[in-house]
Write an enzyme that holds these catalytic residues in place. Sequence first.
Site, PDB file in Angstrom:
ATOM      1  CG  ASP A 214      27.354  37.248  38.795  1.00 49.99           C
ATOM      2  OD1 ASP A 214      27.989  36.409  39.478  1.00 49.99           O
ATOM      3  OD2 ASP A 214      27.846  38.317  38.404  1.00 49.99           O
ATOM      4  CG  ASP A 217      26.413  38.158  42.364  1.00 53.58           C
ATOM      5  OD1 ASP A 217      27.335  38.298  43.204  1.00 53.58           O
ATOM      6  OD2 ASP A 217      26.128  39.023  41.516  1.00 53.58           O
TER       7      ASP A 217
HETATM    8  C1  PRP Z   1      32.488  35.438  35.913  1.00 53.39           C
HETATM    9  C2  PRP Z   1      32.739  33.969  35.661  1.00 53.39           C
HETATM   10  C3  PRP Z   1      33.967  33.988  34.809  1.00 53.39           C
HETATM   11  C4  PRP Z   1      33.808  35.244  34.001  1.00 53.39           C
HETATM   12  C5  PRP Z   1      33.357  34.867  32.637  1.00 53.39           C
HETATM   13  O1  PRP Z   1      33.314  35.906  36.913  1.00 53.39           O
HETATM   14  O2  PRP Z   1      32.859  33.215  36.830  1.00 53.39           O
HETATM   15  O3  PRP Z   1      35.181  34.027  35.573  1.00 53.39           O
HETATM   16  O4  PRP Z   1      32.800  36.031  34.647  1.00 53.39           O
HETATM   17  O5  PRP Z   1      33.290  35.973  31.832  1.00 53.39           O
HETATM   18  P1  PRP Z   1      34.248  36.193  30.577  1.00 53.39           P
HETATM   19  O6  PRP Z   1      34.284  34.896  29.834  1.00 53.39           O
HETATM   20  O7  PRP Z   1      33.565  37.281  29.807  1.00 53.39           O
HETATM   21  O8  PRP Z   1      35.590  36.603  31.079  1.00 53.39           O
HETATM   22  P2  PRP Z   1      33.234  37.422  37.451  1.00 53.39           P
HETATM   23  O9  PRP Z   1      34.159  38.302  36.681  1.00 53.39           O
HETATM   24  O10 PRP Z   1      31.795  37.839  37.481  1.00 53.39           O
HETATM   25  O11 PRP Z   1      33.853  37.306  38.886  1.00 53.39           O
HETATM   26  P3  PRP Z   1      33.304  36.537  40.179  1.00 53.39           P
HETATM   27  O12 PRP Z   1      33.468  35.054  39.934  1.00 53.39           O
HETATM   28  O13 PRP Z   1      34.186  37.031  41.266  1.00 53.39           O
HETATM   29  O14 PRP Z   1      31.855  36.904  40.377  1.00 53.39           O
HETATM   30  N1  URA Z   2      29.704  35.626  34.283  1.00 53.53           N
HETATM   31  C1  URA Z   2      28.617  35.055  34.858  1.00 53.53           C
HETATM   32  O1  URA Z   2      28.623  34.709  36.046  1.00 53.53           O
HETATM   33  N2  URA Z   2      27.531  34.868  34.095  1.00 53.53           N
HETATM   34  C2  URA Z   2      27.481  35.207  32.805  1.00 53.53           C
HETATM   35  O2  URA Z   2      26.456  35.000  32.151  1.00 53.53           O
HETATM   36  C3  URA Z   2      28.635  35.813  32.236  1.00 53.53           C
HETATM   37  C4  URA Z   2      29.733  35.984  32.991  1.00 53.53           C
END
Ligand code: PRP
Ligand code: URA
Length: 223
Positions: A214, A217
């Site tokens: 992630d 995170d």
């Molecule tokens: C993550 C990442 C993208 C998204 C990608 O963000 O930074 O924005 O997931 O996934 P997708 O292509 O399936 O849409 P997240 O939703 O985890 O939010 P965050 O950045 O606040 O942790």
């Molecule tokens: N968002 C992330 O941060 N990691 C992944 O692998 C997919 C979505």
Amino acid sequence: MSEKADAKRTDLPTGGQLMVFDHPLIQHKITLMRSKDTPTKEFRELVSEVATLMGYEVTRDLPLTEVEVETPLKKARSYVIAGKKLALIPILRAGLGMVDGMLTLVPMARVGHIGIYRDPDTLEPVEYYLKLPEDAASRECIVLDPMLATGGSAAAAVSFLKQRGITMIKFMCLIAAPEGVRRLHETHPDVPIFCAALDEGLNEHAYILPGLGDAGDRLFGTK
Ligand code: PRP
Ligand code: URA
């Protein structure tokens, strides 16, 4: 030299444009980012450094205009970036990690923000924040997000920008899954995608494999 060290341009059947950066420095840093043993501070620095290295190529086609400049020796004709230039649009949260690296290259760029998160149950993108530069529609906008997984967040972010009259859009990420590339190209075939690695695919929770986990995170140390 065993590996080709340039960006590879891949034109997919969807009609979209995909550039995968296989420069050795970028690959090295991506490997460090993938490692689960890389701590938050180092991970954050690596995201920024890779954004700078990629940014050099992503900005390659910025239009130039000729100007006159006086050197200590004589007048000369030379070039500067033309027009309204760039806006960087990070997708919150993780896209924030790429902003400083890009600003190192283009310090005058404006920065807009799009807040989108993936609903953990439906995996669909939910918008919660949008603030763009007033003149964003006359700028080339580079959307920043380290991860292109299902492509839902990226496609939604580009749709929000287009709804506000923005037409010159590029998408820049670090790791892309083929599923995300396909979805973004199908939804927005006019938006070129730039990535540092094209991975295998997604797991059952739509995380990129092998990916780096992630990104939000790992950048902010929230888990
Ligand atoms: C993550 C990442 C993208 C998204 C990608 O963000 O930074 O924005 O997931 O996934 P997708 O292509 O399936 O849409 P997240 O939703 O985890 O939010 P965050 O950045 O606040 O942790
Ligand atoms: N968002 C992330 O941060 N990691 C992944 O692998 C997919 C979505």
